[in-house]
Design an enzyme around this catalytic site. Structure first.
Site, PDB file in Angstrom:
ATOM      1  CE  LYS A  36      -3.902   2.036   2.589  1.00  0.00           C
ATOM      2  NZ  LYS A  36      -4.817   1.820   3.735  1.00  0.00           N
TER       3      LYS A  36
ATOM      4  CB  SER B 116      -7.942   3.805   2.702  1.00  0.00           C
ATOM      5  OG  SER B 116      -7.178   3.137   3.687  1.00  0.00           O
TER       6      SER B 116
ATOM      7  CB  SER C 266      -8.616   0.946   5.653  1.00  0.00           C
ATOM      8  OG  SER C 266      -9.349   2.131   5.823  1.00  0.00           O
TER       9      SER C 266
END
Length: 472
Positions: free
Chosen positions: A76, A151, A175
């Site tokens: 990420k 996210s 998330s």
């Protein structure tokens, strides 16, 4: 095409049927084919990927025992990695390249993992739909018109689309678990402190957890074992704590507050059906109550926004990242750099956090939210005196259409009602695929456990996937 679960790749590597370079090339081909459509990656360096894979092949040839040899992993865009840009999918960090690895990244690298690229995410990990990224939204891997969740939407989409074995995401209020649910993969949020946060660009420091998105429980367990443990660079990190198994049939709690008003009938039916299936096995399902659940979303967004406003104060256009070119004073430099660099959702949360921390409002909002956090933790403590695990929905809806919440952030915040409580209490949580809704969207359920009980969490998830014939 490389096998999509690492267990199969590892067996093939040991038999000499494939090489790490061959595995990496297989995934790179999928990235070349799928990423233009999905926008899951913000950065991929094919030459560097092959270089990493070649180094692992060489180490294996010399007899090295690497627990994650040849596992292809997406990271990420909030985890620092040497020689790679990290931007938090924000214009403010345009061009920033760290000189060091995050502790979790360093441990994965040492174990033989091969990093394939940066996964797109909501800006500074703030969002539930992966539509606030400065690189544009991530698309759902197989349900056109729907978001992949956020996210960590890029991480979930990359795994679901077969672009990597696994991905590393972060879970501040759900998330990892929510995008995993929307994309039909496994999402593990460890206990707070189980994995070091050193090198993770912070959103809300007392909530942030580094987690995994995988296609099998075995892969999740392997990665967690490598990443977990005490780190001198993170005072909140915990040593390798392992609690004994129960040694008896599981008692699974069904919190009544998670099945009430606001939950879509299809979601309720799917998760309740799973509870009935578990009751037909040796497991026992027991009604429990978490009475302060209704205050979870309000407490979370007050506390997380307060921490975000403090953490993001360091991004001022002076030390790193984007700097305003037209400014006549230091104050104007700060103001213009932040105004140009931050997106709308990040600005909203910074303003909210600054407000609740301001003189005259601190105790009315921040202080009360901290007390609610304590009450929620006590609710969970009492529940885990009665049961081993909790079974709940992950989101109130089956899916979210593209752009559906653009003008209504409150709906986005309320959708986190079933996930934020685990972050408030520091508990481990797991998103488990359990089938499909009538419209073709993936269905998932959430399992929660007491602190540091990730092992029974993963074992129960494996049982559920086998029960629902979800083979990986």
């Amino acid at each position: 095409m490389a096998p999509l679960t690492y267990a199969r790749t590892r067996r093939a590597l040991k038999r000499g049927e494939i090489t790490c370079v061959g595995v990496a090339d297989g995934f790179l081909e999928v990235v070349r084919r799928e990423n233009p459509r999905l926008n899951a990656f913000t950065h991929v360096d094919c030459d560097q990927v092959r270089h990493q894979a070649s180094a692992v092949d060489e180490a294996l040839g010399q007899g090295a025992d690497l627990p994650l040899a040849g596992m292809v992993v997406a990271l990420k865009d909030v985890l620092c990695t040497r020689d790679w840009p990290v931007t938090c999918s924000s214009g403010l960090l345009e061009g920033y390249a760290p000189t060091y690895d995050a502790t979790a990244v360093a441990r994965l690298r040492k174990a033989g993992a091969v990093f394939i690229g940066r996964a797109n995410c909501d800006e500074f990990a703030m969002g539930s739909t992966n539509e606030s990224s400065c690189y544009g939204p991530v698309r759902h891997p197989f349900c056109d018109g729907y978001v992949p969740g956020g996210s960590s939407g890029g991480s979930a989409a990359a795994v679901a689309a077969g672009m990597c074995h696994a991905a590393i995401g972060t879970d501040t209020g759900g998330s990892v678990r929510q995008p995993a649910a929307f994309c039909g993969v496994i999402g593990l949020k460890p206990t707070y402190g189980r994995v070091s946060r050193s090198g993770l660009i912070a959103y809300a420091s007392s909530f942030d957890c580094i987690g995994t998105l995988t296609r099998s429980m075995e892969d999740a367990a392997r990665i967690l074992k490598v990443m977990a443990g005490k780190d001198v660079r993170d005072a909140t990190s915990a040593p390798g704590i392992r609690q004994p198994d129960t040694g008896r049939p599981l008692k699974i709690g069904l919190p009544k507050e998670y099945y009430g008003e606001g939950l879509a009938p299809e979601v309720r039916s799917m998760v309740r059906g799973l509870a009935d299936d578990l009751s037909a096995t040796e497991a026992t399902t027991i009604p429990v109550s978490l009475p302060h659940t209704a205050y979870g979303v309000a407490a979370y967004y007050i506390l997380a926004a307060a921490e975000a406003s403090s953490n993001l104060a360091r991004f001022d256009g002076v030390r790193y990242g984007r700097r305003a070119r037209q400014s006549t004073s230091v104050d104007e430099l700060y103001r213009v750099s932040r105004s140009e660099g931050f997106g709308f959702e990040v600005k909203r949360r910074i303003m909210l956090g600054t407000y609740v921390l301001s003189s005259g409002y601190y105790e009315a909002y921040y202080g009360k939210a901290q007390r609610v956090r304590t009450l929620l933790r006590q609710d969970f403590d009492r529940a885990f005196e009665q049961v081993d695990l909790l079974l709940t929905p992950i989101t109130p809806v089956c899916g979210i259409r593209n752009g559906a919440w653009g003008d209504d952030p409150l709906q986005m915040y309320l959708s986190d009602i079933y996930t934020v409580t685990a972050n408030l209490a520091g508990l481990p949580g797991l998103s488990v695929p359990i089938g499909w809704y009538a419209g073709g969207l993936p269905a998932a359920a959430q399992l929660l456990a007491a602190p540091f009980k990730e092992r029974p969490l993963l074992e129960a998830g494996k049982i559920i996937m086998k029960m629902r014939n979800i083979a990986r």
